[in-house]
Motif scaffolding. Sequence first.
Motif, short mmCIF file in Angstrom:
data_model
loop_
_atom_site.label_atom_id
_atom_site.label_comp_id
_atom_site.label_asym_id
_atom_site.label_seq_id
_atom_site.Cartn_x
_atom_site.Cartn_y
_atom_site.Cartn_z
N ASP A 1 -39.81 -2.95 -33.94
CA ASP A 1 -40.42 -2.16 -35.01
C ASP A 1 -41.85 -2.62 -35.30
O ASP A 1 -42.63 -1.87 -35.90
CB ASP A 1 -39.60 -2.28 -36.29
N ILE B 72 -35.39 4.13 -31.66
CA ILE B 72 -34.05 4.12 -32.25
C ILE B 72 -33.06 3.33 -31.40
O ILE B 72 -32.38 2.42 -31.88
CB ILE B 72 -33.55 5.56 -32.49
N ASP B 73 -32.94 3.68 -30.11
CA ASP B 73 -32.00 2.98 -29.24
C ASP B 73 -32.39 1.53 -29.03
O ASP B 73 -31.53 0.65 -28.97
CB ASP B 73 -31.90 3.69 -27.88
N SER B 74 -33.69 1.28 -28.93
CA SER B 74 -34.16 -0.07 -28.63
C SER B 74 -33.88 -1.04 -29.78
O SER B 74 -33.69 -2.22 -29.57
CB SER B 74 -35.66 -0.04 -28.34
N ARG B 75 -33.85 -0.51 -31.01
CA ARG B 75 -33.60 -1.37 -32.17
C ARG B 75 -32.25 -2.07 -32.09
O ARG B 75 -32.07 -3.16 -32.62
CB ARG B 75 -33.64 -0.55 -33.46
N LYS B 76 -31.30 -1.45 -31.42
CA LYS B 76 -29.95 -2.02 -31.35
C LYS B 76 -29.96 -3.38 -30.68
O LYS B 76 -29.18 -4.26 -31.01
CB LYS B 76 -29.02 -1.07 -30.58
N SER C 273 -41.49 6.56 -33.49
CA SER C 273 -40.36 6.16 -34.32
C SER C 273 -39.03 6.56 -33.68
O SER C 273 -38.09 5.77 -33.61
CB SER C 273 -40.49 6.80 -35.70
N LYS C 274 -38.96 7.78 -33.16
CA LYS C 274 -37.73 8.25 -32.51
C LYS C 274 -37.43 7.47 -31.24
O LYS C 274 -36.27 7.18 -30.93
CB LYS C 274 -37.86 9.74 -32.19
N SER C 275 -38.48 7.09 -30.49
CA SER C 275 -38.28 6.39 -29.22
C SER C 275 -37.72 4.99 -29.42
O SER C 275 -37.14 4.41 -28.51
CB SER C 275 -39.59 6.32 -28.44
#
Length: 600
Positions: free
Chosen positions: A214, A204-208, A200-202
């Motif tokens: 997800d 975070i940046d990629s979601r942008k 989940s933390k990894s």
Amino acid sequence: MSKNMTEDAVRDLARDILGLADSDAARAGVGQLTTFNQLGFAGVADKPDGWYLPKNKADVAFVLETKASRILLGQAQVDEVLKNVRIMQTQYEKVVGVLYNGEDVRVFKGEEEVKTPDKLQHLSYYLSLYTVDNIDKERIYQLTARINNCLHFEFGIKNLYHRMIFTACALVAERYGAGLKRLKNLGYATFHTAIHSTLSKSLIDSRKQNAKIDILLEEYSDIKMNTTDNQQAINDFIDWVVEISECVNSNEWRGEDVMGIFFNEFNRYKKKSEAGQVFTPEHITDFMYKILEVNMNDCILDATCGSGGFLVKAMANMIRESGGMKTKKASEIKSKQLYGIEFDREIYALACANMLIHKDGKTNLEQMDARTEAACEWMQSKPITKVLMNPPYENKYGCMTIVENVLDSVPTHTQCAFILPDKKLEKASKAQMKRILKNHRLRKVIKLPEDLFFGVGITTSIFVFESGVGQGGKEFFACYMESDGLATVKNKGRHDIYGKWASIESHWIDVVVKQSGDDTCQWVDPSEHLSYQMPQKPFEIFEEDFKKTALDYLMFQKGVDAKAFSEKLTDTAMYSSRVSTDDKTVTLIMQRGGDDVGKN
């Protein structure tokens, strides 16, 4: 070098040689006042002489212990640096400790002393001590089999793709600092939750850039498995995943896509009854990259990207050409030059995982149907310069519709390579092929070895098109790579066990680029064929054929039943003869009235 350097002078010298300085990736520096507690190791008052602490806890950490030049580096000094290594190991799996007095250097990989150059080196040298320098493919095959069996029988994950996704998620978690080895013997719940949390933390940046990434986390959460009490199975799985992760991180991953090997190997466990994808063999993805003459400035599209094999291979080769992972160009390649579409949700999750494992969560991957107008619009909006694809072959998956959509959606003069069944274009509807060849040109067809897709029973070719330029009746070049030198290994698929592929690949790249240089080369009229044409065997007639035909005709004229005559002749030869034998031959001597009349 002065033999009278103070510890402060040695520390300053080490800082300059090692290049210890803070960066976006890590806290680094030297000093005599900073405690481990201040560096994030709660309650530890010891003070290191130098440190390198990456933000990603999966990366290699470094600790320096310095002494004045007059002090020999004996056991007491070794004990000091090893104490600091152990402190760092509470947060980092991989730690390098260096002991230095301005002259002599002693280096420890974990708590094991290793042989290194006599002079102090730059920090990057010591961090690379944990890098695998070559990839043992055979070991990856073994690990894949063990992981598959463990997840199937111990964890109870019945679905093959769920086993693949679970393993891929564990690899991503290890890549982003989960420190899986520290989870051994802590039970199933801790192990399972740690992977989910790190994953989940990894993201975070990629979601942008890509909110659909997800799906990977959602697929992980949906996997049904036994909450196994078999701690040994969990520990084994962790060890195997960490070992594969180290191969992914190796210096050699550029030449051999570890995950491509891993996914292909995993996919061999798929039941014949299961519908799904045929993963492109890793050596063929590399071959296609080379025959299209892809370079580091190209933008690559795979509109049926599967687990991402073509995109990772392109990324690897392009980054290698750019000068390596640390260059600015490498970042541009990963974020702006790789484009993929995958319809199947589970396979899309694998593609996301593959990119994340290779430290690229921002690749432009989309989960959509390449047969749709929406997909065409998405492709049209991208600056594609080369296409590398192995679309699903069945008509029910819209194989030729996908091919046509891609050709229609990329810029004019784009080189597009598709792996398809040999006769796919000839079996497509005449109206569709007329439309495709009116707008696009088939340039080359490379028939691939007939046993390439081991166990699938499909023979394939690479079809290279140029988009936006009509065929106009012009011939296309074709050739036949009869063998790739790989051999079938029992229960392990096809592998380059004899090391033949490198020279075979070199030959065929040369043939395809020059469009000459092999006996199989041919030029084909598209109005007659749309595939490589296997040469017809020349017509030959032998004396025995002539005699048989003449005898058959003579019996026909005389009204003799040829079949009955043949049977009677055989019976006479077999059962009315004297038999003579020796060690190697049996001789039949036909007799009439007691006299020998012939031998056979």
